[in-house]
Design an enzyme around this catalytic site. Sequence first.
Site, PDB file in Angstrom:
ATOM      1  CE  LYS A  82     -33.842-104.912   0.957  1.00  0.00           C
ATOM      2  NZ  LYS A  82     -34.770-105.682   0.174  1.00  0.00           N
TER       3      LYS A  82
ATOM      4  CB  CYS B 115     -29.678-107.112  -6.865  1.00  0.00           C
ATOM      5  SG  CYS B 115     -29.297-108.363  -5.644  1.00  0.00           S
TER       6      CYS B 115
ATOM      7  CE  LYS C 171     -31.962-111.763 -10.362  1.00  0.00           C
ATOM      8  NZ  LYS C 171     -32.508-111.780  -9.037  1.00  0.00           N
TER       9      LYS C 171
HETATM   10  C1  UGA Z   1     -33.821-106.981  -5.631  1.00  0.00           C
HETATM   11  C2  UGA Z   1     -35.128-107.546  -6.213  1.00  0.00           C
HETATM   12  O1  UGA Z   1     -36.254-106.887  -5.629  1.00  0.00           O
HETATM   13  C3  UGA Z   1     -35.232-109.051  -5.958  1.00  0.00           C
HETATM   14  O2  UGA Z   1     -36.416-109.561  -6.590  1.00  0.00           O
HETATM   15  C4  UGA Z   1     -33.997-109.737  -6.554  1.00  0.00           C
HETATM   16  O3  UGA Z   1     -34.011-111.136  -6.279  1.00  0.00           O
HETATM   17  C5  UGA Z   1     -32.739-109.130  -5.935  1.00  0.00           C
HETATM   18  O4  UGA Z   1     -32.717-107.708  -6.197  1.00  0.00           O
HETATM   19  C6  UGA Z   1     -31.565-109.814  -6.587  1.00  0.00           C
HETATM   20  O5  UGA Z   1     -31.399-109.681  -7.806  1.00  0.00           O
HETATM   21  O6  UGA Z   1     -30.877-110.602  -5.922  1.00  0.00           O
HETATM   22  P1  UGA Z   1     -32.976-106.274  -3.171  1.00  0.00           P
HETATM   23  O7  UGA Z   1     -31.780-105.692  -3.857  1.00  0.00           O
HETATM   24  O8  UGA Z   1     -32.786-107.131  -1.971  1.00  0.00           O
HETATM   25  O9  UGA Z   1     -33.850-107.153  -4.207  1.00  0.00           O
HETATM   26  O10 UGA Z   1     -33.860-105.036  -2.691  1.00  0.00           O
HETATM   27  P2  UGA Z   1     -35.224-104.310  -3.101  1.00  0.00           P
HETATM   28  O11 UGA Z   1     -36.198-104.456  -2.014  1.00  0.00           O
HETATM   29  O12 UGA Z   1     -35.671-104.678  -4.455  1.00  0.00           O
HETATM   30  O13 UGA Z   1     -34.730-102.781  -3.103  1.00  0.00           O
HETATM   31  C7  UGA Z   1     -33.702-102.333  -3.975  1.00  0.00           C
HETATM   32  C8  UGA Z   1     -33.489-100.858  -3.826  1.00  0.00           C
HETATM   33  O14 UGA Z   1     -34.571-100.116  -4.380  1.00  0.00           O
HETATM   34  C9  UGA Z   1     -33.334-100.364  -2.378  1.00  0.00           C
HETATM   35  O15 UGA Z   1     -32.267 -99.442  -2.323  1.00  0.00           O
HETATM   36  C10 UGA Z   1     -34.658 -99.686  -2.095  1.00  0.00           C
HETATM   37  O16 UGA Z   1     -34.537 -98.677  -1.135  1.00  0.00           O
HETATM   38  C11 UGA Z   1     -35.014 -99.133  -3.458  1.00  0.00           C
HETATM   39  N1  UGA Z   1     -36.465 -98.925  -3.683  1.00  0.00           N
HETATM   40  C12 UGA Z   1     -37.308 -99.974  -3.710  1.00  0.00           C
HETATM   41  C13 UGA Z   1     -36.946 -97.634  -3.898  1.00  0.00           C
HETATM   42  O17 UGA Z   1     -36.185 -96.647  -3.883  1.00  0.00           O
HETATM   43  N2  UGA Z   1     -38.296 -97.462  -4.125  1.00  0.00           N
HETATM   44  C14 UGA Z   1     -39.150 -98.491  -4.152  1.00  0.00           C
HETATM   45  O18 UGA Z   1     -40.373 -98.256  -4.385  1.00  0.00           O
HETATM   46  C15 UGA Z   1     -38.661 -99.790  -3.935  1.00  0.00           C
END
Ligand code: UGA
Length: 446
Positions: free
Chosen positions: A318, A258, A202
Amino acid sequence: MKLAVIGTGYVGLVSGVCFTLNGNHVICVDKDQEKISKLNRMESPIYEPGIEALIEMNLREGRLSFSADLQDSVRRSDIVILAVGTPSLPNGEADLRYIEGAAAEIGQAMEGYKIIMTKSTVPVGTNEKIRSMIAAHTNHPFDIVSAPEFLREGSAIQDTLHPDRIIIGLDNPALEDTMRELHKGFTDNVFVTDIRSAEMIKYASNAFLATKISFINEIANICEKVGADVTEVAQGMGMDRRIGSSFLQAGIGYGGSCFPKDTNALIQIAGNVDYEFKLLESVVEVNKGQRFMIISKLHESLGSLRGAVIGIWGLAFKPNTDDVREAPAREIVEALVAEGATVKLYDPIAADNFRQQYDHPNLRWCGLPEEAAAGSDAVCLLTDWSVFKDINLHKLAESMRRQVLIDGRNVYSKEQIEGTGLTYHSVGRPQMGGLSGYSADAVGVV
Ligand code: UGA
């Protein structure tokens, strides 16, 4: 099977609801009676697309119920799922107080054999501690399973029902069939391993995804200086299957409940065994700085921000969530206020949550993106909500006092910007249009 899910946050509520869909009976438990009453009225305490419809359907069909009574719920279940929060302590370590409290209560409630399955993100070795904590309160037999969760906010139901993989950490091989049965219909891709490795999978997964983001953000910063376009670079890199195209979207960095918490916790986990995780420390450092490129680009375009009016589009960390935890917007807005700007804010869903955490007389709350832009010297897009993609940029430019658009998520194409009269800055892509340095002070802006 009969399940009790302890904790009704994103992980607990979504997995509880989804486990009813493959034939289980689920009690979702939370000690917050107000949350339970809300859920019984079929209102979700979290914003997650699709969740309320599923709550309503499963409540009506009798497969789902909500309770504030942990001990009674445990007694009525075969499997108890721990999904309570593990927030950060000031030193970055995970705070296990909710896990410890729940484990003690589970032990006190037990009247026969149970499987205790941990979905909360917990440091390596925690499940063994949970075992001792429960054993301190009961003589009944039980097994411990680590089943870390990988759902993302905003697409949590889809991620739970169709995950890339399910990770199961156990030390009693007899449980493997039960675990496969519990997850039946979600995916056949079930990876069974030992408990400590499951716990580490994880953290390592979240740390790796955060690393990809900071990596592409640094490439973006270099692209700007050498005249390359990071979106082209990421596309070209992503075509290599060893690299993959996901999580290579440059922007103002990651936020949420997260990645920031779990990267810091993994640095601490490593530190506790005298290992300095230098790479991850840099990932965190890069991420902390990346959001301030918005401020640098504003200075580049407008000079001093004293008296400037800045429109902010997007406050959630996001799109498709109302979650503002660790959202880059917070520090950006605070910095603008500190520099003497008036800030007009718009977010389709997260404005109330943001306002509860931070308000200031220099902030103006807007009901539409166009309202936040009208009369502004610059608009900064911080969250890539789809509503921003369809904005008429010609009209936008006409409504602004100075035509500066800072796109922190690379939402717009060159074609959309051309001919609008906007000075357009994005992340790791060439600047378009041109507005010479100007100081709001110098033109007597209120
Ligand atoms: C993240 C993980 O993706 C999940 O697999 C995990 O279960 C979760 O954390 C957790 O540990 O509970 P989450 O925090 O909901 O999920 O959001 P993401 O979609 O992963 O995005 C995280 C951040 O990264 C956002 O601020 C998003 O804007 C940013 N991001 C994402 C980028 O800046 N660039 C990208 O290419 C992707």
